[in-house]
Write a protein that holds these residues in place. Structure first.
Motif, PDB file in Angstrom:
ATOM      1  N   ARG A  61       0.833  -1.201   0.000  1.00 44.63           N
ATOM      2  CA  ARG A  61       0.000   0.000   0.000  1.00 44.63           C
ATOM      3  C   ARG A  61       0.869   1.252   0.000  1.00 44.63           C
ATOM      4  O   ARG A  61       0.520   2.267  -0.587  1.00 44.63           O
ATOM      5  N   ALA A  62       2.017   1.172   0.679  1.00 46.52           N
ATOM      6  CA  ALA A  62       2.919   2.322   0.728  1.00 46.52           C
ATOM      7  C   ALA A  62       3.665   2.519  -0.587  1.00 46.52           C
ATOM      8  O   ALA A  62       4.083   3.620  -0.920  1.00 46.52           O
ATOM      9  N   THR A  63       3.838   1.425  -1.352  1.00 44.59           N
ATOM     10  CA  THR A  63       4.562   1.499  -2.621  1.00 44.59           C
ATOM     11  C   THR A  63       3.579   1.866  -3.717  1.00 44.59           C
ATOM     12  O   THR A  63       3.128   1.027  -4.485  1.00 44.59           O
ATOM     13  N   THR A  64       3.238   3.128  -3.773  1.00 45.65           N
ATOM     14  CA  THR A  64       2.284   3.593  -4.769  1.00 45.65           C
ATOM     15  C   THR A  64       2.966   3.798  -6.121  1.00 45.65           C
ATOM     16  O   THR A  64       4.192   3.909  -6.202  1.00 45.65           O
ATOM     17  N   PHE A  65       2.148   3.870  -7.154  1.00 45.81           N
ATOM     18  CA  PHE A  65       2.686   4.111  -8.493  1.00 45.81           C
ATOM     19  C   PHE A  65       3.437   5.441  -8.532  1.00 45.81           C
ATOM     20  O   PHE A  65       4.508   5.536  -9.135  1.00 45.81           O
ATOM     21  N   GLU A  66       2.890   6.459  -7.872  1.00 47.18           N
ATOM     22  CA  GLU A  66       3.533   7.771  -7.903  1.00 47.18           C
ATOM     23  C   GLU A  66       4.918   7.725  -7.269  1.00 47.18           C
ATOM     24  O   GLU A  66       5.866   8.327  -7.790  1.00 47.18           O
ATOM     25  N   SER A  67       5.066   7.000  -6.138  1.00 49.77           N
ATOM     26  CA  SER A  67       6.370   6.937  -5.481  1.00 49.77           C
ATOM     27  C   SER A  67       7.385   6.210  -6.355  1.00 49.77           C
ATOM     28  O   SER A  67       8.546   6.626  -6.448  1.00 49.77           O
ATOM     29  N   VAL A  68       6.973   5.131  -7.023  1.00 49.12           N
ATOM     30  CA  VAL A  68       7.884   4.408  -7.911  1.00 49.12           C
ATOM     31  C   VAL A  68       8.215   5.264  -9.131  1.00 49.12           C
ATOM     32  O   VAL A  68       9.354   5.268  -9.616  1.00 49.12           O
TER      33      VAL A  68
END
Length: 422
Positions: free
Chosen positions: A118-125
């Motif tokens: 849940r913390a590894t969002t598309f935006e963060s990647v």
């Protein structure tokens, strides 16, 4: 004997907790407060000995009448289970025990994994992917703006592992409809690159872009094709009469009068201009090759900007954003205008420089002057080392003739066969 649902439902609390055994390690613990909890007793080898442990499966409930499959799934996620569901969980736990895995530890690991996903969002990647690119800052900034405009509103907050081809298709269809096929193609390439990073770092299992990569038709806009003189004239007439924002028209004309890149035009700042000397000095940080570029301004550009100064001179940018005046307008404004005028698919702003280069070369102007005006880097290393000439006076004469030709073509006239140079 295995438990029945009636026994589970009618079991009454007592002063002390007691158990109702179902078999194969599963039992229902009835507590004094009335809570009925499913427990699974198992043994795991701890070196030379076997150790008994208890796994808390969940609480007993009676499934509500009319419960939908979705509601049942949510109930099970909350670990509120019927007798048959508890038996299913016992079977899963037993399978783990056979493999030497403690089911309680496995549950904890799965919870940590879900939290991480849940913390590894598309935006963060996506931002991590951009940071790894060996691109100029201005290129990274443009790509991020595209993501913020087209992709993040739809999938930016989603766990990267949860994104499906259906989500990607929605992004691509919306991008093609609202921003054009070229932006959709850029979004597709970018998303695929981001998923490649996610896969290589074990944050995704597959690239959901691949199954829908051909769902959007290929962009048939001939971005690099030089316009004919008749097309140039028609385009300028159409733009002049389109009735949109004055700033958009001026930015578009500045691009044609100087043959600068679209982003260089829309992000221009008043501090870069010396209208008395008819010069535009674009700082290195705004240039693609990170070198300062000095462009001569024909009289048509000077007159246009002098008039514009009375409208936007109090702002930093010549062409401030319509809604946020402290920011520049975006180059997408050109695409929107061209789409309204029916030029989408026939011409894009990037073709302006190709058109100018082609026509000026045809007329016999020096290739060195043209390349310097376009801020192109000399490809010959030796020649680049020794040739530092700016050709500014020559380019000023060339661009004045170019501006005069644009006026001629706009009014339906024809171009001279050769350049008028000494």
């Amino acid at each position: 004997m295995p438990l029945t649902d009636t026994e589970c439902r009618t079991a009454k609390p007592k002063e002390k907790p007691y158990k109702l055994t179902d078999g194969n390690g599963l039992y229902l613990e009835v507590k004094p407060n009335g809570v009925k909890a499913w427990r699974y007793r198992f043994e795991l080898s701890d070196g030379s000995t076997r150790k008994e442990s208890i796994f808390a499966i969940g609480d007993y409930v009676i499934a509500p009448k009319g419960e939908t499959p979705e509601q049942a799934q949510e109930r099970r996620k909350g670990r509120r289970l019927t007798l048959s569901e508890a038996r299913d969980e016992r079977a899963k736990a037993r399978s783990l025990v056979v493999q030497g895995i403690n089911p309680a530890h496995h549950r904890q690991q799965e919870q940590v994994k879900r939290i991480h996903e849940r913390a590894t969002t598309f935006e963060s990647v996506a931002k991590e992917w951009l940071a790894l690119k060996d691109w100029e800052d201005i290129t990274k900034s443009r790509r991020l703006k595209m993501l913020e405009r087209v992709v993040f509103p739809k999938i930016g907050g989603m766990p990267v592992k949860a994104i499906t081809p259906a989500h990607i298709l929605g992004v691509l269809e919306s991008a093609a409809r609202d921003n054009g096929l070229s932006v959709a193609a850029e979004a597709k390439r970018t998303m695929s690159g981001i998923f490649e990073l996610a896969i290589s770092t074990l944050r995704a299992n597959s690239d959901p872009v691949h199954p829908v990569r051909k769902a959007i038709p290929a962009n048939k806009t001939q971005h690099k094709r030089a316009l004919t003189t008749e097309e140039i004239g028609q385009l300028l007439r159409d733009v002049e009469s389109h009735g949109g924002r004055h700033e958009t028209l001026c930015a578009f004309l500045l691009m044609w009068l100087t043959l600068c890149r679209p982003n260089e035009a829309v992000e221009a700042q008043w501090s870069e201009f010396d209208l008395d000397k008819a010069l535009w000095r674009i700082p290195a940080e705004r240039m693609k090759k990170r070198n300062e570029h000095v462009a001569p301004l024909p009289k048509q550009a000077v007159e246009m900007l002098q008039a514009l100064h009375g409208i936007t001179g109090k702002y930093t940018h010549l062409f401030p954003h319509r809604d946020v005046r402290t920011r520049p307008m975006v180059s997408a404004s050109f695409r929107q205008m061209l789409n309204v005028l029916g030029w989408s698919g026939k011409y894009s702003p990037h073709a302006t420089r190709t058109t100018g280069s082609t026509r000026l070369n045809e007329m016999g102007f020096s290739a060195d002057w043209i390349e310097k005006q376009l801020a192109h880097t000399e490809q010959n290393t030796v020649r680049r080392t020794y040739n530092h000439a700016e050709y500014l006076p020559d380019r000023a004469k060339m661009m004045q003739q170019w501006a005069d030709l644009l006026d001629t073509w706009k009014h339906g006239g024809t171009a001279p066969a050769s350049a008028d140079v000494p």
